[in-house]
Design an enzyme around this catalytic site. Structure first.
Site, PDB file in Angstrom:
ATOM      1  N   GLU A  74      15.062 -16.489 -23.346  1.00 37.28           N
ATOM      2  CA  GLU A  74      15.536 -17.402 -24.390  1.00 37.28           C
ATOM      3  C   GLU A  74      16.602 -16.636 -25.144  1.00 37.28           C
ATOM      4  O   GLU A  74      16.678 -15.420 -25.062  1.00 37.28           O
ATOM      5  CB  GLU A  74      14.386 -17.824 -25.323  1.00 37.28           C
ATOM      6  CG  GLU A  74      13.746 -16.708 -26.140  1.00 37.28           C
ATOM      7  CD  GLU A  74      14.395 -16.448 -27.493  1.00 37.28           C
ATOM      8  OE1 GLU A  74      14.960 -17.387 -28.088  1.00 37.28           O
ATOM      9  OE2 GLU A  74      14.357 -15.294 -27.951  1.00 37.28           O
TER      10      GLU A  74
ATOM     11  N   SER B  34      11.873 -12.694 -30.197  1.00 34.67           N
ATOM     12  CA  SER B  34      13.236 -12.326 -30.564  1.00 34.67           C
ATOM     13  C   SER B  34      13.395 -10.806 -30.458  1.00 34.67           C
ATOM     14  O   SER B  34      13.134 -10.233 -29.403  1.00 34.67           O
ATOM     15  CB  SER B  34      13.540 -12.847 -31.976  1.00 34.67           C
ATOM     16  OG  SER B  34      14.909 -12.760 -32.251  1.00 34.67           O
TER      17      SER B  34
ATOM     18  N   HIS C 275      13.939 -19.628 -30.205  1.00 36.78           N
ATOM     19  CA  HIS C 275      14.438 -19.885 -31.551  1.00 36.78           C
ATOM     20  C   HIS C 275      14.529 -21.365 -31.895  1.00 36.78           C
ATOM     21  O   HIS C 275      14.840 -21.722 -33.026  1.00 36.78           O
ATOM     22  CB  HIS C 275      15.799 -19.212 -31.742  1.00 36.78           C
ATOM     23  CG  HIS C 275      15.699 -17.712 -31.830  1.00 36.78           C
ATOM     24  ND1 HIS C 275      15.538 -16.929 -30.705  1.00 36.78           N
ATOM     25  CD2 HIS C 275      15.711 -16.868 -32.881  1.00 36.78           C
ATOM     26  CE1 HIS C 275      15.480 -15.648 -31.080  1.00 36.78           C
ATOM     27  NE2 HIS C 275      15.582 -15.592 -32.388  1.00 36.78           N
TER      28      HIS C 275
END
Lengths: 305, 305
Positions: free
Chosen positions: B211, B108, B273
């Protein structure tokens, strides 16, 4: 490179390079140009909708190319922002942009087109748009200011000295001093989204104008951090900040990331998603006087007869 | 450059380069490492909070430098993402990163640190983090998978062949074929936010992993368009897509912007996630076989004794 000011009866091309407008907004656009004394041509993209885009890329691109190629068109006024202009960048005929030399008017997502105009050596006008601004109630002063400027011209030596939002100086968002350079930038999200691409401005010695709308604080932080790490903030000669109409105004962030650099910084400039929104020429050399709260044009933008 | 695999009793440094964690999450972290047989050192940033940041930049940076400089630390496991790692990039002692050669684990917002590790020639591990993932119920399989990998190592020739999400292939998000290159990337928002900065990956011939989470469609469009205009998508040799856990999964956009390029594309990779989230080494050369749904490592990442 400058343009000629608009004259009564001139044809204004309204097209939608980004997002779609609501039909109610479209209905109010014809009276707008009529009362200002201009002829209007609404291009097909203004009535198109494909999710968050005003029709497919090919349609929006074709409208832009058609307006550019038409000698009868005196200015291109973008219908509204939203998102989508950036998708067109590598499809736009840059040689046609240079050759056509059309005045481009818009802001927000249209920042992507301002970047292209600037890259091709052309000035452009960061100013309210019909569907997102001018057809709405309470925007009469913005309408008057924009069309007066289009008629009267904007020449080297002219000084822009609007009333500034006093809240920004109170928030410590001010650095005195003077700087001279090309005025570049626009919507912060778009300025960051063009980094790494051929359409990113050359920030060296530039006066960087920024405004934004509706971003969460951590996003504004990320955008400004990208500009910092890309060397844009360090390379700029000074800053002009327009409206930052976020839920929490990011004054502390702007102070931390911009004002601490010690370069002339003038905040509260009435341009952006807030009101009032006064036209600001981009892509031209200006002299910023942060103490006086003014921008003096160093070259012609619009030459009146 | 590879690292040694973890051994029982090794010291794991947990620090927070980005956002703050809730106290409940912190309490569950000690038992996590204890049951896996590791010693834990929680750095002060884990207990700090300053709005959306886990304390001031100086504190988060000091923790990272302290963990890097400590020979006793076997791996750096980031507490969680959020936002803030990118703010540290130009303050991090890159020579210390090279010299210290610590295994970095996270994803992330930690994508910013993966970019730095890769720039310094080091592999890193895109994998679940304690506060955001591993202390939560239902993540036992992710915990087992991560710690098994840390113990058993990851060597040249190893093949990663996880069960892929079948929905993505059904959505037309698949292009067969093989490609070989350095595996780079991570969170799409961060990959775009590094463009124009010295920490943007060299995408030429790379396998690009992406992502994202919780972005509106027009934002995903803008991020991918920035990658396209910056030449990243054109330069990459192939694509691996992890979870895109948006309200409306952007399958059509990913198809339009990536699959149409005709390069090997493997979607539904269980990293990001979503759950499951299996560890993925970044910064190392891999051979992508989109037909088989596998990644084969071309170099060592973690050497077990």
């Amino acid at each position: 490179m400058s343009f000629r000011a608009l004259q009564p009866g001139d044809l204004v091309a309204v097209l939608a390079p980004a997002g779609p407008a609501r039909p109610e907004a479209l209905q109010a656009i014809e009276p707008l140009y009529a009362r200002q004394g201009y002829r209007l041509r609404l291009y097909p993209s203004c009535r198109a909708e494909d999710g968050y885009l005003a029709g497919p890329d090919a349609l929006r691109l074709a409208d832009l190319h058609a307006a550019l190629a038409d000698d009868a068109v005196a200015a291109i006024h973008c219908l509204r922002g939203g998102y989508g202009a950036m998708r067109l960048l590598d499809g736009i005929d840059a040689a046609l942009v240079r050759r056509a030399r059309k005045l481009l008017i818009g802001y927000s997502d249209i920042t992507a087109l301002h970047a292209l105009w600037c890259r091709e050596g052309l000035a452009s006008l960061h100013a309210p748009m019909p569907a997102s601004d001018l057809v709405k109630p309470g925007r009469e002063d913005d309408e008057t200011a924009l069309f007066a400027l289009l008629r009267q011209g904007l020449r080297a030596g002219d000084v822009l000295a609007p009333a500034l939002d006093p809240a920004t100086r109170a928030a410590g968002l001010h650095v005195g001093g003077r700087a001279q350079g090309r005025l570049v930038g626009g919507n912060l999200s778009l300025v960051a989204a063009l980094l790494g691409t051929p359409w990113a401005w050359d920030a060296a010695g530039a006066i960087l104008f920024l405004e934004d709308v509706g971003e969460e604080p951590y996003r504004v932080d990320r955008l400004l951090t990208q500009l910092r790490l890309a060397g844009v903030l360090g390379a700029a000669a000074g800053f002009v900040l327009g409206s930052f109409t976020e839920q929490e105004p990011p004054a502390a962030l702007l102070r931390e990331m911009l004002a601490t650099l010690g370069k002339p910084l003038l905040a509260g400039w009435p341009s952006g998603h807030g009101t009032p929104h006064r036209p600001l020429p981009l892509g031209v050399r200006v002299a910023l006087d942060a103490d006086a709260g003014t921008l003096r044009l160093c070259e012609d933008v619009l030459r009146a007869k």
